[in-house]
Design a protein around this motif. Structure first.
Motif, PDB file in Angstrom:
ATOM      1  N   ARG A  55      39.279  42.402  41.274  1.00 56.79           N
ATOM      2  CA  ARG A  55      39.319  41.106  41.939  1.00 56.79           C
ATOM      3  C   ARG A  55      40.708  40.491  41.770  1.00 56.79           C
ATOM      4  O   ARG A  55      41.392  40.751  40.785  1.00 56.79           O
ATOM      5  CB  ARG A  55      38.269  40.174  41.343  1.00 56.79           C
ATOM      6  CG  ARG A  55      36.856  40.666  41.563  1.00 56.79           C
ATOM      7  CD  ARG A  55      35.804  39.773  40.971  1.00 56.79           C
ATOM      8  NE  ARG A  55      36.224  39.172  39.713  1.00 56.79           N
ATOM      9  CZ  ARG A  55      35.862  37.962  39.293  1.00 56.79           C
ATOM     10  NH1 ARG A  55      35.062  37.218  40.004  1.00 56.79           N
ATOM     11  NH2 ARG A  55      36.290  37.509  38.135  1.00 56.79           N
ATOM     12  N   THR A  56      41.099  39.676  42.704  1.00 59.61           N
ATOM     13  CA  THR A  56      42.396  39.006  42.642  1.00 59.61           C
ATOM     14  C   THR A  56      42.514  38.191  41.356  1.00 59.61           C
ATOM     15  O   THR A  56      43.551  38.215  40.694  1.00 59.61           O
ATOM     16  CB  THR A  56      42.592  38.105  43.880  1.00 59.61           C
ATOM     17  OG1 THR A  56      42.467  38.905  45.051  1.00 59.61           O
ATOM     18  CG2 THR A  56      43.937  37.429  43.864  1.00 59.61           C
ATOM     19  N   GLU A  57      41.432  37.506  40.968  1.00 57.59           N
ATOM     20  CA  GLU A  57      41.444  36.666  39.761  1.00 57.59           C
ATOM     21  C   GLU A  57      41.660  37.491  38.489  1.00 57.59           C
ATOM     22  O   GLU A  57      42.073  36.957  37.472  1.00 57.59           O
ATOM     23  CB  GLU A  57      40.124  35.895  39.608  1.00 57.59           C
ATOM     24  CG  GLU A  57      39.730  35.040  40.790  1.00 57.59           C
ATOM     25  CD  GLU A  57      39.034  35.831  41.893  1.00 57.59           C
ATOM     26  OE1 GLU A  57      38.077  36.584  41.620  1.00 57.59           O
ATOM     27  OE2 GLU A  57      39.477  35.687  43.048  1.00 57.59           O
ATOM     28  N   ASP A  58      41.350  38.790  38.564  1.00 61.76           N
ATOM     29  CA  ASP A  58      41.502  39.672  37.399  1.00 61.76           C
ATOM     30  C   ASP A  58      42.803  40.466  37.440  1.00 61.76           C
ATOM     31  O   ASP A  58      42.951  41.457  36.729  1.00 61.76           O
ATOM     32  CB  ASP A  58      40.315  40.641  37.320  1.00 61.76           C
ATOM     33  CG  ASP A  58      39.003  39.907  37.112  1.00 61.76           C
ATOM     34  OD1 ASP A  58      39.004  38.826  36.496  1.00 61.76           O
ATOM     35  OD2 ASP A  58      37.965  40.427  37.578  1.00 61.76           O
ATOM     36  N   GLY A  59      43.727  40.060  38.292  1.00 61.88           N
ATOM     37  CA  GLY A  59      45.024  40.726  38.370  1.00 61.88           C
ATOM     38  C   GLY A  59      45.145  41.737  39.492  1.00 61.88           C
ATOM     39  O   GLY A  59      46.153  42.423  39.597  1.00 61.88           O
ATOM     40  N   GLY A  60      44.120  41.851  40.331  1.00 60.04           N
ATOM     41  CA  GLY A  60      44.158  42.795  41.447  1.00 60.04           C
ATOM     42  C   GLY A  60      45.007  42.302  42.598  1.00 60.04           C
ATOM     43  O   GLY A  60      45.686  41.274  42.510  1.00 60.04           O
ATOM     44  N   ARG A  61      44.931  43.015  43.702  1.00 58.43           N
ATOM     45  CA  ARG A  61      45.700  42.673  44.899  1.00 58.43           C
ATOM     46  C   ARG A  61      45.257  41.345  45.484  1.00 58.43           C
ATOM     47  O   ARG A  61      44.119  40.928  45.299  1.00 58.43           O
ATOM     48  CB  ARG A  61      45.506  43.757  45.970  1.00 58.43           C
ATOM     49  CG  ARG A  61      46.121  45.084  45.647  1.00 58.43           C
ATOM     50  CD  ARG A  61      45.779  46.113  46.730  1.00 58.43           C
ATOM     51  NE  ARG A  61      46.079  45.643  48.065  1.00 58.43           N
ATOM     52  CZ  ARG A  61      47.237  45.824  48.690  1.00 58.43           C
ATOM     53  NH1 ARG A  61      48.204  46.480  48.088  1.00 58.43           N
ATOM     54  NH2 ARG A  61      47.418  45.367  49.911  1.00 58.43           N
ATOM     55  N   GLN A  62      46.131  40.744  46.252  1.00 61.78           N
ATOM     56  CA  GLN A  62      45.815  39.522  46.992  1.00 61.78           C
ATOM     57  C   GLN A  62      45.065  39.845  48.283  1.00 61.78           C
ATOM     58  O   GLN A  62      44.284  39.041  48.759  1.00 61.78           O
ATOM     59  CB  GLN A  62      47.100  38.764  47.348  1.00 61.78           C
ATOM     60  CG  GLN A  62      47.911  38.317  46.158  1.00 61.78           C
ATOM     61  CD  GLN A  62      47.250  37.163  45.444  1.00 61.78           C
ATOM     62  OE1 GLN A  62      46.690  36.279  46.079  1.00 61.78           O
ATOM     63  NE2 GLN A  62      47.303  37.190  44.129  1.00 61.78           N
ATOM     64  N   THR A  63      45.346  41.033  48.838  1.00 61.57           N
ATOM     65  CA  THR A  63      44.758  41.446  50.112  1.00 61.57           C
ATOM     66  C   THR A  63      44.069  42.800  49.950  1.00 61.57           C
ATOM     67  O   THR A  63      44.273  43.497  48.959  1.00 61.57           O
ATOM     68  CB  THR A  63      45.838  41.572  51.205  1.00 61.57           C
ATOM     69  OG1 THR A  63      46.786  42.570  50.788  1.00 61.57           O
ATOM     70  CG2 THR A  63      46.541  40.251  51.439  1.00 61.57           C
ATOM     71  N   GLY A  64      43.298  43.180  50.956  1.00 63.11           N
ATOM     72  CA  GLY A  64      42.611  44.458  50.934  1.00 63.11           C
ATOM     73  C   GLY A  64      43.543  45.611  51.263  1.00 63.11           C
ATOM     74  O   GLY A  64      44.724  45.427  51.540  1.00 63.11           O
ATOM     75  N   ILE A  65      42.981  46.822  51.242  1.00 62.22           N
ATOM     76  CA  ILE A  65      43.735  48.022  51.592  1.00 62.22           C
ATOM     77  C   ILE A  65      43.161  48.603  52.879  1.00 62.22           C
ATOM     78  O   ILE A  65      41.998  48.394  53.203  1.00 62.22           O
ATOM     79  CB  ILE A  65      43.692  49.082  50.467  1.00 62.22           C
ATOM     80  CG1 ILE A  65      42.262  49.573  50.222  1.00 62.22           C
ATOM     81  CG2 ILE A  65      44.317  48.524  49.195  1.00 62.22           C
ATOM     82  CD1 ILE A  65      42.156  50.772  49.294  1.00 62.22           C
ATOM     83  N   ILE A  66      43.995  49.322  53.610  1.00 63.36           N
ATOM     84  CA  ILE A  66      43.542  50.002  54.818  1.00 63.36           C
ATOM     85  C   ILE A  66      43.496  51.502  54.553  1.00 63.36           C
ATOM     86  O   ILE A  66      44.079  51.988  53.584  1.00 63.36           O
ATOM     87  CB  ILE A  66      44.447  49.702  56.034  1.00 63.36           C
ATOM     88  CG1 ILE A  66      45.864  50.219  55.802  1.00 63.36           C
ATOM     89  CG2 ILE A  66      44.455  48.226  56.373  1.00 63.36           C
ATOM     90  CD1 ILE A  66      46.743  50.186  57.033  1.00 63.36           C
ATOM     91  N   SER A  67      42.801  52.229  55.415  1.00 62.56           N
ATOM     92  CA  SER A  67      42.741  53.677  55.306  1.00 62.56           C
ATOM     93  C   SER A  67      44.152  54.254  55.410  1.00 62.56           C
ATOM     94  O   SER A  67      44.930  53.845  56.266  1.00 62.56           O
ATOM     95  CB  SER A  67      41.855  54.239  56.419  1.00 62.56           C
ATOM     96  OG  SER A  67      41.624  55.600  56.228  1.00 62.56           O
ATOM     97  N   GLY A  68      44.463  55.182  54.511  1.00 63.49           N
ATOM     98  CA  GLY A  68      45.806  55.762  54.462  1.00 63.49           C
ATOM     99  C   GLY A  68      46.645  55.179  53.338  1.00 63.49           C
ATOM    100  O   GLY A  68      47.750  55.645  53.087  1.00 63.49           O
ATOM    101  N   TYR A  69      46.126  54.176  52.643  1.00 61.68           N
ATOM    102  CA  TYR A  69      46.837  53.517  51.537  1.00 61.68           C
ATOM    103  C   TYR A  69      47.130  54.522  50.431  1.00 61.68           C
ATOM    104  O   TYR A  69      46.293  55.367  50.109  1.00 61.68           O
ATOM    105  CB  TYR A  69      45.970  52.370  51.019  1.00 61.68           C
ATOM    106  CG  TYR A  69      46.518  51.662  49.812  1.00 61.68           C
ATOM    107  CD1 TYR A  69      47.670  50.907  49.893  1.00 61.68           C
ATOM    108  CD2 TYR A  69      45.863  51.754  48.595  1.00 61.68           C
ATOM    109  CE1 TYR A  69      48.162  50.245  48.783  1.00 61.68           C
ATOM    110  CE2 TYR A  69      46.345  51.097  47.485  1.00 61.68           C
ATOM    111  CZ  TYR A  69      47.501  50.346  47.588  1.00 61.68           C
ATOM    112  OH  TYR A  69      47.984  49.709  46.484  1.00 61.68           O
TER     113      TYR A  69
END
Length: 142
Positions: A55-69
């Motif tokens: 989760r963003t609150e736990d230090g993760g990304r601000q946005t999602g990922i797309i296929s091919g990431y």
């Protein structure tokens, strides 16, 4: 160029090309679901995995990922918590447009075969996804 990622996008068509000779030779992303590699001799290992983004609150990304990431795939840390090795692999999925922070989904992960990764590829093996030093998620081989 010289190991650096070069990106070009044709804004009037929506098509883009990424040239990364050090990683995947050359490929074209024509749509989110259709990652076509132009080097037919490249060998990949494809595995099914359960992917969980932090989760963003736990230090993760601000946005999602797309296929091919393509994050850094880390299977081991040293005693001080530093990354020992990172491996090259992309994450492919078709069920939705993005995987958002905090979500868990079943995906396909494709690794290049010319790296010493086979010893880690057992059912139940867990690993971590990083963007540089930042931990953004984890995955488990199904």
């Amino acid at each position: 160029m010289n190991g650096q990622l070069i990106y070009k996008r044709w804004l009037n068509t929506g098509y883009s090309k990424v040239f990364d000779i050090m990683a995947y030779d050359k490929y074209t992303l024509t749509s989110i679901r259709d990652l076509q590699y132009e080097n037919p001799n490249m060998q990949l290992i494809a595995i099914k995995a359960k992917l969980s983004l932090r989760r963003t609150e736990d230090g993760g990304r601000q946005t999602g990922i797309i296929s091919g990431y393509r994050p850094n795939h880390v299977f081991e840390y040293d005693r001080t918590g530093k990354l020992l090795n990172t491996f090259i692999g992309d994450i492919i999925f078709e069920e939705q447009r993005t995987i958002e922070p905090g979500e868990t989904k079943e995906v396909t992960v494709r690794f290049l075969i010319n790296q010493p990764i086979e010893k880690y590829l057992d059912k139940g093996q867990k690993w971590w996804l990083h963007e540089g030093e930042r931990l953004i998620g984890e995955a488990e081989i199904l």
